[in-house]
Design an enzyme around this catalytic site. Structure first.
Site, PDB file in Angstrom:
ATOM      1  N   ARG A  86      42.666 -18.818 -15.195  1.00 31.31           N
ATOM      2  CA  ARG A  86      43.156 -18.946 -13.828  1.00 31.31           C
ATOM      3  C   ARG A  86      42.271 -19.799 -12.920  1.00 31.31           C
ATOM      4  O   ARG A  86      42.801 -20.532 -12.072  1.00 31.31           O
ATOM      5  CB  ARG A  86      43.384 -17.558 -13.230  1.00 31.31           C
ATOM      6  N   ARG A  91      43.208 -16.892 -32.425  1.00 33.01           N
ATOM      7  CA  ARG A  91      43.207 -15.961 -31.293  1.00 33.01           C
ATOM      8  C   ARG A  91      43.752 -14.619 -31.768  1.00 33.01           C
ATOM      9  O   ARG A  91      44.825 -14.550 -32.360  1.00 33.01           O
ATOM     10  CB  ARG A  91      44.044 -16.487 -30.134  1.00 33.01           C
ATOM     11  N   GLN A 108      47.317 -25.126 -29.723  1.00 33.96           N
ATOM     12  CA  GLN A 108      47.486 -23.736 -30.141  1.00 33.96           C
ATOM     13  C   GLN A 108      48.926 -23.561 -30.626  1.00 33.96           C
ATOM     14  O   GLN A 108      49.874 -23.770 -29.873  1.00 33.96           O
ATOM     15  CB  GLN A 108      47.216 -22.769 -28.993  1.00 33.96           C
ATOM     16  N   SER A 111      41.605 -22.617 -21.091  1.00 37.73           N
ATOM     17  CA  SER A 111      42.455 -21.738 -21.899  1.00 37.73           C
ATOM     18  C   SER A 111      43.867 -22.299 -22.048  1.00 37.73           C
ATOM     19  O   SER A 111      44.365 -22.982 -21.153  1.00 37.73           O
ATOM     20  CB  SER A 111      42.565 -20.362 -21.248  1.00 37.73           C
ATOM     21  N   PRO A 112      44.539 -21.970 -23.161  1.00 37.63           N
ATOM     22  CA  PRO A 112      45.974 -22.254 -23.249  1.00 37.63           C
ATOM     23  C   PRO A 112      46.702 -21.416 -22.199  1.00 37.63           C
ATOM     24  O   PRO A 112      46.544 -20.190 -22.169  1.00 37.63           O
ATOM     25  CB  PRO A 112      46.345 -21.805 -24.666  1.00 37.63           C
ATOM     26  N   TYR A 124      52.880 -11.472 -30.227  1.00 39.89           N
ATOM     27  CA  TYR A 124      53.776 -12.489 -30.771  1.00 39.89           C
ATOM     28  C   TYR A 124      53.924 -12.275 -32.277  1.00 39.89           C
ATOM     29  O   TYR A 124      53.408 -11.312 -32.833  1.00 39.89           O
ATOM     30  CB  TYR A 124      53.269 -13.884 -30.413  1.00 39.89           C
TER      31      TYR A 124
END
Length: 779
Positions: A730, A636, A502, A424-425, A588
């Site tokens: 994670r 996303r 991304q 993942s980013p 965002y």
């Protein structure tokens, strides 16, 4: 103690039996509304594990049930003209009347008083009792009288079902799905005695209405079901339950969950048990299991804390605490299974082939995983893996082992990923002036050689004021592009992973401190860079009273930011990235246009969802136009805002459809982080349902995210068709070689290690096997 159990179902009878055995001095009475040794209903089902638990608590009862039950291991699917079967599932079926008769007889043997043919309306009818156990079912009158204390949460589900029986005998738990002109209808079928099988027919409300079943009585309903499942019944008849309401035999399932399970009323303590306090959908057959385990746990608590009236508050408190976790876990699994059956007609039946449909059905509750299926029926799972492998383009000889689904390749446009694992980013806050540092090279390089198919750089910003923090990277200068190119070249030269970029803009969530200095906190004069102005769809303050206010974007702002995204995209292509993702999630900038919680505009870019998507789609189209046509793009999204009035999973399907139409190849399905007023429901693989729904209903490939932490999770998600790729965050921070590690854990040794590390491969895999063998030996 004087104990009265109101309700002579499995919960009340079994508790009375066990409590009398705990202390023969207790005066225990079970009160039942039906006549002696009379009940209604067809069969009930529970697992082998439940039988083992009952055997530990009362062997005579378990032995009698065992001689009366019908045991089967197989699950059979009848679907699209095919019959598929999987074994090793271990269920017990027994007639409800037979089960209750066994429990009634055992109660009489140990001295429990059975009082039949009495309807109890209130606990005050037994005001001299020390303990009143309200096991009076889903429509509990005791719970209703004290609902202000018990605080029941009752949800009526939309599907309609009818509980029927047949004299045709089945040797497997059978699921039959039939397509009608109005939609799909399914049957849940299992044998419960030597002469009879339960036959539950279920369908969505709109299908039920379209067939006119809302106007059908028992006879008409039976005739409809007999005709619909004639190929299955082979001339046998269906039988109704004599206790069904004559006006409509079709029911809606009600999920019951109570906040409090007991109270003190006058001289008595009252405790709820069984369906009165919680229900579990028949899709996983655990209602009886829950009732029996309630009885066991309450008796266990009396054994630990004392079985006198003075111990009641402690006993009942610990009872609720002990049972709540297990019940919630099972209710969640039952909810997943229930929802699967509620939506399968529209989401899975037409989209999936029989093999994958069966895998999806078997894992519907998320309690049964890929490796658990291997334990249950290794041959079936390996055959399924071979089926999946073939469709993923993996050719295997007959004597070669199958490839786990997570390690099959995935191709979109010109890019083929070696497996389904994505890093993942993840923001690292370690750039200087937007330039990725040596840390980024080591961070991304380590994960590229760690076995994943695709490694994403963190969200990279398209302008200095589009950064989240001063430590966030950018792609708005050629110096930044050269630094990224060095990283991309290293990944390509030293691994067989692909690397993705991304792109995003922080919007109202920018100009904040690095995570370790105070996540989401605005920059202060003590920081190394002053605050910068913020823009978003509408004026907002992410942290009320803390964050700085953003201003609404003008048309000129939109044009400028769109040009910034396009310029950053060109640089990403020049730097050699294989994949591009547009960040339209988590509050965002682009996300702020999509969510009605953050977009309050009154112009063409606000209001309806198509209007709110207008600007994000403009940016996407500008980016897609300059990104190489042969390379893939994903988007996303926040598929759920987890807040009233925000984006819902149904909206996510429409959002995905718009981006698909614009040229997106995949939708990366995240959720939340749009508002601090959110209330997400966390758990294992908790966001996967969003990827699943978008994939099936929008008809576009998806990436699943969120608490995916084991190979078993990835294999289950990919094999069921719930997503095409799984993004792991994670776990990859803790272990850059997470994919190599998980491959070793499941015994898959074909994944290529970096040549520099291959000397350790065999020993690492052997050590894991020894550890697993030692753990298994310990039990």
């Amino acid at each position: 103690m004087k104990i009265v159990c109101i309700g002579g179902g499995p919960a009340g009878l079994y508790f009375g039996l066990l409590m009398k055995q705990l202390n023969a001095e207790h005066d225990v009475t079970v009160v039942e509304r039906n006549r002696p040794y009379d009940t209604f209903g067809w069969g009930v089902v529970f697992s082998d594990a439940t039988m083992e638990t009952m055997r530990a608590w009362d062997r005579p009862t378990a032995d009698r049930i065992q001689t009366a039950f019908n045991h089967w291991d197989d699950i059979e699917l009848r679907f699209k003209g095919r019959v598929l079967r999987s074994g090793g599932h271990g269920f017990v079926g027994i007639g409800r009347k037979k089960l209750l008769n066994i429990l009634q007889a055992r109660c009489e043997e140990v001295g429990v008083t059975l009082e039949f043919d009495r309807e109890v309306h209130s606990d005050t009818e037994y005001s001299d009792a020390d303990l009143i156990v309200a096991a009076d079912g889903i429509s509990s009158k005791i719970r209703g009288k004290h609902q202000d204390v018990f605080a029941p949460d009752i949800v009526q589900r939309p599907n309609r079902y009818i509980w029927l029986g047949t004299e045709k005998l089945y040797d497997a738990f059978t699921f039959d799905f039939v397509r009608t002109e109005h939609g799909w209808i399914q049957a849940h079928i299992y044998k419960f005695d030597d002469n009879t099988s339960t036959f539950i027919v279920e369908c969505p409300e709109h299908v039920w209405l379209a067939h006119g079943l809302d106007k059908a009585g028992p006879d008409e309903s039976v005739a409809f079901c007999e005709e619909l499942f004639a190929d299955n019944l082979q001339g046998e008849k269906l039988m109704t339950n004599s206790r069904h309401r004559p006006e409509s035999p079709w029911l809606n399932f009600q999920r019951v969950k109570c906040e409090r399970w007991w109270l003190h009323n006058g001289n008595s303590h009252v405790v709820l048990m069984g369906d009165a306090v919680h229900t579990a959908h028949f899709a996983i057959g655990s209602g009886t299991k829950l009732a029996l385990e309630d009885a066991i746990e309450l008796v266990r608590q009396f054994g630990e804390h004392g079985d006198s009236p003075s111990a009641l508050p402690a006993v009942l408190t610990h009872y609720q605490e002990a049972r709540s976790i297990d019940v919630l876990r099972l209710q969640n699994a039952a909810w997943n299974a229930m929802e699967w059956f509620e939506v399968c007609g529209e989401r899975y039946c037409d989209q999936l082939e029989p093999e994958q449909f069966m895998y999806s059905m078997l894992t519907r509750s998320q309690r049964i995983s890929h490796e658990n299926l291997r334990l249950r029926d290794k041959g079936w799972l390996e055959d399924y893996e071979r089926w999946f492998d073939a469709r993923a383009g993996v050719a295997r000889a007959a004597d070669e082992p199958s490839v786990p689904p997570m390690f099959t390749p995935y191709t979109t446009r010109s890019v083929t990923l070696k497996n389904r694992v994505v890093v993942s980013p993840m923001a690292q806050y370690s750039a200087v002036d937007g330039i990725p540092s040596e840390f980024h090279l080591v961070h991304l390089g380590a994960r590229a050689v760690g076995g994943a198919g695709l490694v994403f750089a963190e969200m990279t910003c398209v302008s200095p004021t589009g950064r989240i923090t001063p430590g966030c990277p950018g792609l708005y200068t050629d110096e930044q592009r050269r630094a990224w190119q060095r990283i991309a070249d290293w990944v390509h030269d030293n691994s067989d992973a692909k690397i993705g970029m991304q792109l995003g803009h922080s919007g109202a969530k920018g100009s904040t401190r690095r995570m370790w200095d105070g996540i989401d906190q605005p920059l202060t004069p003590a920081d190394d860079e002053p605050n910068w102005p913020l823009i978003s769809a509408s004026p907002q303050q992410y942290l009320p009273g803390v964050s700085q206010w953003s201003r609404a974007m003008t048309r000129a702002d939109m044009d400028e930011v769109t040009a910034q995204f396009a310029a950053a995209t060109r640089r990403a292509a020049e730097a050699g990235f294989d994949w591009l993702e547009l960040h339209c999630a988590h509050g965002y900038l682009l996300s702020s246009f999509i969510s009605p919680l953050t977009n309050r505009r009154t112009d063409a870019y606000g209001g309806s969802l198509p209007n709110r998507l207008r600007y994000p789609l403009e940016v996407f189209e500008a980016v897609r136009a300059v990104w190489p046509a042969e390379l893939p793009m994903s988007v996303r999204i926040s598929a759920h805002d987890w807040a009233e009035g925000g984006i819902t999973p149904a909206d996510a399907v429409e959002i995905a459809q718009w981006f698909k139409q614009a040229g997106a190849d995949l939708i990366d399905c995240s959720s939340g982080q749009v508002t601090k007023q959110e209330s997400p429901i966390f758990g294992r693989m908790w966001q996967t349902p969003f990827a699943d729904r978008v994939r099936q209903e929008a008809g576009i490939a998806t990436i699943a995210v969120g608490a995916i932490s084991e190979a078993d999770h990835v294999n289950s998600i990919v094999a069921a068709g719930r997503a095409d790729l799984c993004a792991i965050a994670r776990p990859h921070l803790a272990n850059p070689a997470w994919t190599l590690t998980e491959a070793a854990k499941i015994g898959y040794t074909e994944l290529t290690w970096p040549k520099q590390y291959r000397a350790a491969k065999r020993q690492f895999e052997a050590n894991i096997q020894r550890e697993q063998a030692a753990a298994a030996a310990k039990g």
